[in-house]
Enzyme design. Structure first.
Site, PDB file in Angstrom:
ATOM      1  N   LYS A 170       7.174  28.874  -9.704  1.00 17.16           N
ATOM      2  CA  LYS A 170       7.885  29.461 -10.980  1.00 17.16           C
ATOM      3  C   LYS A 170       8.483  30.755 -10.704  1.00 17.16           C
ATOM      4  O   LYS A 170       7.808  31.751 -11.059  1.00 17.16           O
ATOM      5  CB  LYS A 170       6.778  29.187 -11.971  1.00 17.16           C
ATOM      6  CG  LYS A 170       7.062  29.075 -13.318  1.00 17.16           C
ATOM      7  CD  LYS A 170       8.314  29.503 -13.978  1.00 17.16           C
ATOM      8  CE  LYS A 170       8.437  30.938 -14.655  1.00 17.16           C
ATOM      9  NZ  LYS A 170       9.601  31.461 -14.985  1.00 17.16           N
ATOM     10  N   GLY A 201      12.397  27.712 -15.419  1.00 20.62           N
ATOM     11  CA  GLY A 201      12.072  27.692 -16.889  1.00 20.62           C
ATOM     12  C   GLY A 201      11.348  28.826 -17.453  1.00 20.62           C
ATOM     13  O   GLY A 201      10.929  29.721 -16.581  1.00 20.62           O
ATOM     14  N   GLY A 203       8.299  31.263 -18.647  1.00 12.81           N
ATOM     15  CA  GLY A 203       7.219  31.651 -17.892  1.00 12.81           C
ATOM     16  C   GLY A 203       6.122  31.498 -18.836  1.00 12.81           C
ATOM     17  O   GLY A 203       4.959  30.955 -18.290  1.00 12.81           O
ATOM     18  N   GLY A 207       4.482  28.750 -16.374  1.00 11.15           N
ATOM     19  CA  GLY A 207       3.506  29.517 -15.952  1.00 11.15           C
ATOM     20  C   GLY A 207       1.951  29.339 -16.360  1.00 11.15           C
ATOM     21  O   GLY A 207       1.236  29.205 -15.580  1.00 11.15           O
ATOM     22  N   GLU A 245       0.099  41.315  -7.985  1.00 10.60           N
ATOM     23  CA  GLU A 245       0.787  42.424  -7.435  1.00 10.60           C
ATOM     24  C   GLU A 245       1.499  42.816  -8.786  1.00 10.60           C
ATOM     25  O   GLU A 245       2.452  42.145  -9.310  1.00 10.60           O
ATOM     26  CB  GLU A 245       1.711  42.062  -6.291  1.00 10.60           C
ATOM     27  CG  GLU A 245       2.039  43.297  -5.589  1.00 10.60           C
ATOM     28  CD  GLU A 245       3.504  43.910  -6.139  1.00 10.60           C
ATOM     29  OE1 GLU A 245       3.099  44.942  -6.794  1.00 10.60           O
ATOM     30  OE2 GLU A 245       4.546  43.418  -5.681  1.00 10.60           O
ATOM     31  N   CYS A 282       8.550  47.937  -8.120  1.00 12.31           N
ATOM     32  CA  CYS A 282       7.288  48.327  -8.551  1.00 12.31           C
ATOM     33  C   CYS A 282       6.765  49.640  -7.923  1.00 12.31           C
ATOM     34  O   CYS A 282       5.924  50.199  -8.101  1.00 12.31           O
ATOM     35  CB  CYS A 282       6.267  47.113  -8.293  1.00 12.31           C
ATOM     36  SG  CYS A 282       6.611  46.468  -6.549  1.00 12.31           S
ATOM     37  N   GLU A 383       5.123  52.243 -16.859  1.00 12.17           N
ATOM     38  CA  GLU A 383       6.102  51.829 -16.018  1.00 12.17           C
ATOM     39  C   GLU A 383       7.545  51.634 -16.690  1.00 12.17           C
ATOM     40  O   GLU A 383       7.236  50.756 -17.840  1.00 12.17           O
ATOM     41  CB  GLU A 383       5.675  50.544 -15.352  1.00 12.17           C
ATOM     42  CG  GLU A 383       6.669  50.033 -14.158  1.00 12.17           C
ATOM     43  CD  GLU A 383       6.262  48.759 -13.633  1.00 12.17           C
ATOM     44  OE1 GLU A 383       5.841  47.916 -14.146  1.00 12.17           O
ATOM     45  OE2 GLU A 383       6.210  48.782 -12.036  1.00 12.17           O
TER      46      GLU A 383
END
Ligand code: NDP
Length: 478
Positions: A170, A201, A203, A207, A245, A282, A383
């Site tokens: 995904k 599609g 998430g 997901g 991650e 990241c 972040e």
């Protein structure tokens, strides 16, 4: 304008159950560039079932056979490297020169490395009369982001398939096209049906349907800490294995024994480490931590470098170093943080909230640097995922390390010192999964992953391969 209105399940391209479609926008222009299928929970279910059905046969095949097919993905991607690079540039805004190396080049290496590891891995070894056996985990849901999409997909799909797992991918919705290209490559190679499946599609819908699906044995996720936390909570209900991650707020520490030449070299490298892929990285080195008494020296270099060498340009021009952001949502987030930095009282030394001119409708922002940033400010703690650098003063090595560690994240970092042993001592004290000393390049065979809220689990190399294995002790009579 591309039209890809099918998803890839059980070895074939089929329309999504609900007939959903999404329009994708080109981040270099803001114009529509493609229509892709928007699957839903029923498609996640079909894909998980197909992957479950394919698992038995695939997991029992010799590792060398699986490895040959995984290595063939690298060959297939190599043939379409230019198309892949341009696709990701349009999806994520990455300068084309970077896309060619990182988005098109690195994944080939990742698939080859995963294949090599599978060929040499000892899946069955003795411990006295016991056999220690490593078996594939099962069906893996790989959920990936948009910032380095083919690379992040390769870090999961390569080792998972080589280890004997089957996969449902995904990808981030805005980076669906490069994942479709990968599925086309895999389809052409002729993997057994159901071994690799792709559902594009939204998430939250696909997901979460995957994460809670009884046929999914493991979720490997890269993306934001918020989504990672939600996935881990959902997966916990069925004790589904999760590898995460997540984000970072990495520090580049400059210790006070650097001479002027090396100080400049370190600042220049730190700026690149922050601005690569417009900060949508990241491991971006977003905090530049320098001796308090050398703040103005650092500011001078940063302003000069950014204003001369890092002004945004057309991402498709090979000479561009700083491209666009991936979406209008990213522009809004990044400009919001720049305003926060101003409101928090940090010293704005270059950039700001006004948009760069003459670049059309793409998602461009000005590279921005703040100095005299306190580490407890929002811009030093959260972040941002854009081209925003915070320069922070320190009062000695211990203080520099304490600043680096005063973060909810622990993904990466860098240390520079005149005396390498001193730099290494500081690097050992920083609590991150990866850290470089005096400009050393990352080793892509080494484990990669985070401490703290940067996640858990490791990718790449042997450690990344073993994430997709379960260990069984088979006790035999002695
Ligand atoms: P997300 O973490 O939301 O998206 C990453 C992936 O997860 C995408 O495939 C997304 O699908 C999917 N997803 C989103 N929500 C869920 C959920 N509840 N369950 C399962 N899967 C889900 O990142 P965003 O795209 O929203 O970016 C927001 C911020 O996240 C960025 O500004 C940045 O700070 C950070 N980020 C960090 C990354 C990193 O490498 N550390 C990578 C990407 C983002 P879909 O695209 O369809 O929503």
């Amino acid at each position: 304008m591309h039209e890809h209105t099918a998803i890839y399940i059980d070895g074939g391209w089929i329309p999504p159950g609900g007939g959903g479609r999404t329009e994708l926008l080109d981040s270099t222009t803001g114009a529509a560039m493609a229509t892709v299928a928007a699957g839903d929970a029923t498609d996640a279910d079909s894909a998980a079932q197909a992957a479950r059905a394919a698992f038995g046969d695939w997991s029992r095949r010799p590792a060398t056979e699986r490895a040959d097919l995984v290595a063939a993905i690298a060959d297939g991607l190599a043939k379409r490297a230019d198309e892949l690079a341009e696709t990701v540039t349009r999806e994520a805004g990455t300068p084309i020169s970077v896309s060619s190396m990182v988005h098109a080049g690195l994944p080939q290496m990742s698939y080859r490395t995963a294949a090599d590891i599978a060929r040499r891995h000892e899946f069955d070894r003795p411990l006295g009369s016991t056999r220690i056996i490593q078996e594939p985990v099962g069906v893996v849901a790989a959920i990936t982001p948009w910032n380095y999409p083919p690379h992040q997909i390769a870090a999961k799909v390569g080792p998972a398939l080589a280890a004997g797992c089957t996969v449902v991918l995904k990808p981030a919705e805005i980076a669906s096209l490069d994942a479709i290209l990968l599925a086309e490559v895999i389809d052409e190679i002729g993997f057994p049906p159901g071994v690799f499946n792709l559902v594009t599609g939204p998430g939250r819908i696909i997901g979460e349907a995957l994460v809670t699906h009884p046929d999914i044995d493991m979720v490997s996720f890269t993306g934001s800490t918020g989504a990672g936390s939600r996935i881990a909570a959902l997966a916990a209900q069925s004790i589904t294995r999760v590898a995460l991650e997540l984000g970072g707020k990495s520090a580049c520490l400059l210790l006070d024994d650097l001479d002027d030449g090396d100080f400049k070299r370190a600042v220049v490298a730190g700026i690149s480490g922050c601005l690569l892929n417009a900060g949508q990285t990241c491991i971006a080195l977003t905090r530049l931590v320098v001796p308090e008494h050398r703040l103005s020296q650092a500011e001078e270099i940063v302003v000069d470098q950014i204003e001369r060498k890092w002004q945004p340009g057309d991402p498709l021009d090979p000479s561009t170093r700083l491209g666009a952001l991936a979406s209008q949502a990213q522009v809004d987030t990044v400009l919001g943080y720049v305003q926060t930095g101003i409101d928090e009282g940090a010293k704005l030394i270059t950039g700001g909230t006004d948009r760069p001119g003459d670049l059309g409708g793409g998602y461009f922002v000005r590279p921005t640097a703040f100095s005299a940033v306190r580490n407890d400010m929002k811009i030093a703690q959260e972040e941002i995922f854009g081209p925003v650098l915070s320069i922070i003063g320190h009062n000695g090595d211990d203080d520099a390390v304490a600043i680096a560690n005063d973060s909810p994240f622990g993904l990466s970092g860098a240390v520079w010192a005149g005396d390498q042993a001193r730099a290494e001592a500081a690097a050992r004290a920083v609590r991150t999964g990866t850290i470089s000393v005096n400009g050393a390049l990352p080793n892509l065979q080494a484990p990669f992953g985070g401490f703290k809220q940067s996640g858990y689990g490791r990718e790449y190399g042997e450690a990344g391969f073993e994430e997709f294995l379960e260990t069984k002790s088979l006790n035999l009579p002695g």
